[in-house]
Design a protein around this motif. Structure first.
Motif, PDB file in Angstrom:
ATOM      1  N   LEU A 187       0.830  -1.201   0.000  1.00  0.00           N
ATOM      2  CA  LEU A 187       0.000   0.000   0.000  1.00  0.00           C
ATOM      3  C   LEU A 187       0.867   1.255   0.000  1.00  0.00           C
ATOM      4  CD1 LEU A 187      -2.753   1.436   0.373  1.00  0.00           C
ATOM      5  CD2 LEU A 187      -2.456   1.143   2.846  1.00  0.00           C
ATOM      6  N   LEU A 188       1.881   1.271   0.845  1.00  0.00           N
ATOM      7  CA  LEU A 188       2.735   2.446   0.938  1.00  0.00           C
ATOM      8  C   LEU A 188       3.488   2.694  -0.368  1.00  0.00           C
ATOM      9  CD1 LEU A 188       4.265   1.988   4.519  1.00  0.00           C
ATOM     10  CD2 LEU A 188       2.547   3.649   3.816  1.00  0.00           C
ATOM     11  N   ASP A 189       4.028   1.605  -0.955  1.00  0.00           N
ATOM     12  CA  ASP A 189       4.886   1.770  -2.124  1.00  0.00           C
ATOM     13  C   ASP A 189       4.097   2.069  -3.394  1.00  0.00           C
ATOM     14  OD1 ASP A 189       7.040   1.297  -0.511  1.00  0.00           O
ATOM     15  OD2 ASP A 189       7.216  -0.830  -1.030  1.00  0.00           O
ATOM     16  N   GLN A 190       2.885   1.498  -3.529  1.00  0.00           N
ATOM     17  CA  GLN A 190       2.146   1.620  -4.779  1.00  0.00           C
ATOM     18  C   GLN A 190       1.103   2.731  -4.766  1.00  0.00           C
ATOM     19  OE1 GLN A 190       3.176  -0.143  -7.339  1.00  0.00           O
ATOM     20  NE2 GLN A 190       4.682  -1.121  -5.997  1.00  0.00           N
ATOM     21  N   SER A 191       0.769   3.246  -3.602  1.00  0.00           N
ATOM     22  CA  SER A 191      -0.278   4.255  -3.533  1.00  0.00           C
ATOM     23  C   SER A 191       0.182   5.570  -4.147  1.00  0.00           C
ATOM     24  CB  SER A 191      -0.688   4.491  -2.071  1.00  0.00           C
ATOM     25  OG  SER A 191      -1.641   5.530  -1.992  1.00  0.00           O
ATOM     26  N   GLU A 192      -0.739   6.229  -4.852  1.00  0.00           N
ATOM     27  CA  GLU A 192      -0.470   7.559  -5.386  1.00  0.00           C
ATOM     28  C   GLU A 192      -0.589   8.623  -4.295  1.00  0.00           C
ATOM     29  OE1 GLU A 192       0.469   8.456  -8.471  1.00  0.00           O
ATOM     30  OE2 GLU A 192       0.678   6.332  -8.934  1.00  0.00           O
ATOM     31  N   ASP A 193      -1.163   8.253  -3.163  1.00  0.00           N
ATOM     32  CA  ASP A 193      -1.309   9.187  -2.057  1.00  0.00           C
ATOM     33  C   ASP A 193      -0.038   9.212  -1.213  1.00  0.00           C
ATOM     34  OD1 ASP A 193      -3.908   9.543  -2.935  1.00  0.00           O
ATOM     35  OD2 ASP A 193      -4.711   8.039  -1.564  1.00  0.00           O
ATOM     36  N   ALA A 194       0.132  10.296  -0.477  1.00  0.00           N
ATOM     37  CA  ALA A 194       1.241  10.402   0.476  1.00  0.00           C
ATOM     38  C   ALA A 194       0.752   9.867   1.820  1.00  0.00           C
ATOM     39  CB  ALA A 194       1.702  11.853   0.603  1.00  0.00           C
ATOM     40  N   ILE A 195       1.303   8.737   2.262  1.00  0.00           N
ATOM     41  CA  ILE A 195       0.829   8.047   3.461  1.00  0.00           C
ATOM     42  C   ILE A 195       1.949   8.026   4.502  1.00  0.00           C
ATOM     43  CG2 ILE A 195      -0.109   5.894   4.389  1.00  0.00           C
ATOM     44  CD1 ILE A 195      -1.132   5.251   1.598  1.00  0.00           C
ATOM     45  N   ALA A 196       1.556   8.270   5.761  1.00  0.00           N
ATOM     46  CA  ALA A 196       2.551   8.254   6.837  1.00  0.00           C
ATOM     47  C   ALA A 196       1.887   7.799   8.129  1.00  0.00           C
ATOM     48  CB  ALA A 196       3.171   9.640   7.025  1.00  0.00           C
ATOM     49  N   PHE A 197       2.720   7.223   9.018  1.00  0.00           N
ATOM     50  CA  PHE A 197       2.304   6.871  10.378  1.00  0.00           C
ATOM     51  C   PHE A 197       3.234   7.602  11.331  1.00  0.00           C
ATOM     52  CE2 PHE A 197       0.969   3.399   7.684  1.00  0.00           C
ATOM     53  CZ  PHE A 197      -0.302   3.100   8.140  1.00  0.00           C
ATOM     54  N   LYS A 198       2.638   8.306  12.288  1.00  0.00           N
ATOM     55  CA  LYS A 198       3.416   9.080  13.248  1.00  0.00           C
ATOM     56  C   LYS A 198       3.092   8.599  14.654  1.00  0.00           C
ATOM     57  CE  LYS A 198       2.825  13.185  10.316  1.00  0.00           C
ATOM     58  NZ  LYS A 198       2.298  14.568  10.244  1.00  0.00           N
ATOM     59  N   ASP A 199       4.076   8.782  15.551  1.00  0.00           N
ATOM     60  CA  ASP A 199       3.772   8.473  16.951  1.00  0.00           C
ATOM     61  C   ASP A 199       3.043   9.661  17.566  1.00  0.00           C
ATOM     62  OD1 ASP A 199       5.667  10.412  17.553  1.00  0.00           O
ATOM     63  OD2 ASP A 199       7.250   8.981  18.043  1.00  0.00           O
ATOM     64  N   ALA A 200       2.730   9.549  18.852  1.00  0.00           N
ATOM     65  CA  ALA A 200       1.933  10.591  19.504  1.00  0.00           C
ATOM     66  C   ALA A 200       2.645  11.937  19.534  1.00  0.00           C
ATOM     67  CB  ALA A 200       1.581  10.143  20.926  1.00  0.00           C
ATOM     68  N   ASP A 201       3.955  11.943  19.385  1.00  0.00           N
ATOM     69  CA  ASP A 201       4.723  13.195  19.363  1.00  0.00           C
ATOM     70  C   ASP A 201       4.957  13.727  17.953  1.00  0.00           C
ATOM     71  OD1 ASP A 201       4.992  13.262  22.167  1.00  0.00           O
ATOM     72  OD2 ASP A 201       6.651  11.821  22.053  1.00  0.00           O
ATOM     73  N   GLY A 202       4.360  13.071  16.937  1.00  0.00           N
ATOM     74  CA  GLY A 202       4.471  13.562  15.573  1.00  0.00           C
ATOM     75  C   GLY A 202       5.673  13.054  14.817  1.00  0.00           C
ATOM     76  N   ARG A 203       6.439  12.087  15.394  1.00  0.00           N
ATOM     77  CA  ARG A 203       7.608  11.558  14.697  1.00  0.00           C
ATOM     78  C   ARG A 203       7.181  10.446  13.743  1.00  0.00           C
ATOM     79  NH1 ARG A 203       9.797  12.244  20.075  1.00  0.00           N
ATOM     80  NH2 ARG A 203       9.019  10.144  20.533  1.00  0.00           N
ATOM     81  N   ALA A 244      -5.287   4.540  24.839  1.00  0.00           N
ATOM     82  CA  ALA A 244      -4.773   5.878  24.505  1.00  0.00           C
ATOM     83  C   ALA A 244      -4.304   5.904  23.053  1.00  0.00           C
ATOM     84  CB  ALA A 244      -3.619   6.244  25.432  1.00  0.00           C
ATOM     85  N   VAL A 245      -4.391   7.074  22.417  1.00  0.00           N
ATOM     86  CA  VAL A 245      -3.928   7.226  21.039  1.00  0.00           C
ATOM     87  C   VAL A 245      -2.406   7.173  21.024  1.00  0.00           C
ATOM     88  CG1 VAL A 245      -3.824   8.749  19.038  1.00  0.00           C
ATOM     89  CG2 VAL A 245      -5.952   8.562  20.350  1.00  0.00           C
ATOM     90  N   ALA A 246      -1.862   6.162  20.345  1.00  0.00           N
ATOM     91  CA  ALA A 246      -0.409   5.983  20.311  1.00  0.00           C
ATOM     92  C   ALA A 246       0.188   6.412  18.977  1.00  0.00           C
ATOM     93  CB  ALA A 246      -0.059   4.519  20.593  1.00  0.00           C
ATOM     94  N   HIS A 247      -0.610   6.328  17.921  1.00  0.00           N
ATOM     95  CA  HIS A 247      -0.109   6.673  16.595  1.00  0.00           C
ATOM     96  C   HIS A 247      -1.185   7.412  15.811  1.00  0.00           C
ATOM     97  CE1 HIS A 247       2.517   3.258  17.734  1.00  0.00           C
ATOM     98  NE2 HIS A 247       3.448   3.940  17.070  1.00  0.00           N
TER      99      HIS A 247
END
Length: 623
Positions: free
Chosen positions: A138-154, A235-238
């Protein structure tokens, strides 16, 4: 649900039978007494979940066979061994070759437990591998910009497209925040994105936002979906973010809306032009009828003349409005460019406002060009209005003409061309925007202040006229637009015709005037009376038919657009019942209704001479 598969390897057939009896109720059991054959089975059977192997076997020990098996398969490995082989077991465990072991003789329940745990680990490993493959795909083939961040935005995961938006590689982004990466690149922090991230984490609910970046005319639109991901504690972790560039979609939507508005505006223009032409017909006709009666009153005659000239300018404006509303092919012909531009001077000055000065620099030697005259007027008007909008605090617009000879030009054929140049002293156009200004519906003006069609229309006119549009602009200095058109020869004009004498009837005739507008009907009838014809009036088609049934007429003048019965419908009735009576259609908007090509048409507003000429022509066959 199908059973899991295990492979039992032992050089003693009795041991294999015992293992098969122990596991056959829960698993599909494959057996072999040869380590080499075991490796062949593993290569052919991808569904094997657990390998249970003896340590001491002729030709190859169990730990050696399991070490080779790891290169072929992801099955969990369990070693069966006696106490004397514990050193080999420990080495295999340390090297990762096996995940568990059992001693001989084995405890049945203990061995079942070890195999069950190994089977569950295998299933979990395969599930995790599948999830990872799906995620990476999904990450490699998607035309969208996809990201997963931790609770601090990293960033903990992101695809290459997201990394590209930050000007980095995926590896350079991991463990960093967006703001930190932008700051390192010398850019400004994306406060809107940061605030939206924080709001999504605080709300704990998926959100979607629309973000716009870039200066006017070069905006980029992004639709961003944010999905908070909770840990086992709740709690929200990501935070997952999915960004889609919808700039092209927004552009298409804007074009569609603008196209709809332009179509509606064209329809409105046609309707307004029709009403204006009726008013102007009544005004100009009344003034023409009144002029001979005040010939001995110079001051009053001057006022009437001024009113006539103003009404004629209104007729010209209405003609241009109709030209805007029409959808038709270009009709190029020989056009005197200087005459067209000079004739537009008053219109241009009125359109530019009091802060902008118009200057004409027309080359007297400039010959005619081959172009559609109506579209040329619109093109010059568009270019001047664009210049005005670039000078909010005032300035000067210069419209000039000249000729140029082109040889070996990459775009145009060799020959002589007329050049119309419109120069302003405005703010100028940045290079990035200058490349797009001729795109249809592209505009840097605020919503509702521009259509984005002006320069596109001029560009299209130049292309269809075998010419070219050149633009040169400098920010802070102004813009120069040149329209090159191929030269042609004007038709030679004969001697100036003598002043026309007042029109008179060529023969006695009774003429019926049909028009739903009382003022226009009265003016037309008055013209006919002045010519010497006997005229009658009707306000609509049915009453006109009644009059024709009662009296005889030599000709009918009928308006095109009337309620109840159109002029064309009335003409069909006349042709069917009184075929010898010609019908003249008068209209303020010929495109309002289709008119058969064999019906004569006179456009409003018309002068008395035009009306007299048409009537004389139609009555001539009868004479």
């Amino acid at each position: 649900m199908s059973k899991g598969t295990i492979l039992a390897v032992d050089d003693e057939p009795d041991i294999l039978i015992a293992l098969e009896d122990l596991f056959e109720d829960e698993y599909r059991v494959l057996t072999t007494s040869k380590p080499v054959e075991a490796l062949e089975i593993l290569a052919a059977e991808p569904d094997i979940a657990v390998i249970v192997s003896d340590q001491r076997m002729p030709g190859m020990t169990g730990d050696a066979m399991l070490a080779q098996a790891r290169g072929l398969h992801d099955a969990q490995a369990i070693l069966l061994t006696g106490y004397a082989d514990m050193s080999a077991v420990i080495a295999a465990l340390n090297q990762g070759g096996i995940t568990g072991y059992a001693t001989k003789p084995w405890d049945a329940d203990l061995l079942r437990g070890v195999v069950r745990q190994a089977y569950e680990r295998h299933c979990l490993g395969r599930d995790l591998a599948t999830e990872r493959a799906l995620l990476m795909g999904l990450l490699d083939q998607s035309e969208d910009a996809i990201a997963f961040k931790d609770a601090d935005g990293r960033f903990v995961r992101l695809n290459a497209r997201k990394a590209e938006t930050l000007g980095r590689s995926v590896a350079e982004c991991l463990g960093r925040t967006e703001d930190a990466l932008r700051a390192e690149a010398g850019g400004d922090a994306d406060d809107a994105s940061s605030e939206a991230d924080a709001a999504a984490v605080a709300a704990g609910q998926p959100t979607d936002t629309l973000l716009v970046t870039g200066e006017r005319g070069l905006e980029r639109w992004r639709h961003v979906v944010r999905v908070p991901i909770r840990a086992a504690s709740g709690a929200v972790a990501h935070l997952a973010t999915i960004e889609r560039d919808i700039t092209e979609q927004k552009s298409l939507e804007a074009r569609l809306r603008q196209s709809d508005k332009m179509q509606a505006l064209g329809t409105l223009a046609g309707g307004i032009a029709h009403d204006f032409n009726n008013l102007l017909t009544a005004i100009l006709g009344s003034l023409e009828l009144a002029t001979p009666k005040i010939a001995d009153q110079p001051r009053v005659l001057r006022l009437v003349t001024n009113a006539t000239q103003a009404a004629q300018r209104g007729a010209t404006l209405t003609k241009r409005l109709l030209g805007f509303s029409r959808s038709r092919d270009l009709r190029p012909r020989a056009v005197d460019l200087n005459a067209v531009i000079a004739g537009m001077a008053e219109l241009l000055r009125g359109s530019l406002g009091g802060l902008v000065t118009l200057r004409l620099d027309l080359d007297p030697a400039a010959p005619a060009a081959c172009v559609d005259a109506d579209q040329l007027e619109l093109a010059v008007l568009n270019l001047c209005i664009n210049g005005r909008d670039a000078m909010p605090e005032g300035g000067c617009i210069t419209v000039s003409t000249r000729t140029v000879a082109l040889r070996d030009d990459p775009d145009l054929a060799d020959g002589d061309y007329a050049v119309i140049t419109v120069t302003d002293t405005g703010t100028g156009i940045p290079p990035a925007i200058l490349q797009r200004v001729c795109e249809p519906f592209f505009t840097t003006k605020a919503l509702g202040q521009g259509t984005g069609l002006g320069l596109a229309m001029v560009f299209g006119l130049a292309q269809q006229s075998a010419g070219r549009l050149d633009l040169d602009s400098e920010v802070g200095t102004g813009t120069r637009v040149e329209l090159l058109l191929p030269l042609t020869r004007m038709e030679t004009q004969g001697d100036v015709a003598p002043e026309a004498s007042p029109p008179v009837a060529v023969q006695p005739a009774r003429i019926l005037v049909v028009d739903d507008d009382a003022e226009v009907r009265h003016v037309t009838a008055s013209f006919l009376n002045a010519f010497g014809y006997a005229e009658s009036e009707a306000a609509d088609g049915p009453s006109a038919v009644t009059l024709m049934e009662r009296d005889s007429f030599d000709l009918v003048v009928v308006d095109l657009a009337m309620p109840g019965m159109t002029g064309v419908e009335f003409a069909e009735i006349v042709r069917a019942r009184w075929a010898e009576v010609p019908v003249l259609i008068v209209t303020g908007h010929a495109e309002a209704l289709p008119i058969p090509p064999d019906l004569p048409v006179l456009h409003k507003p018309f002068e008395s001479g035009d009306l007299a000429a048409e009537i004389s022509r139609l009555l001539a066959p009868a004479a």
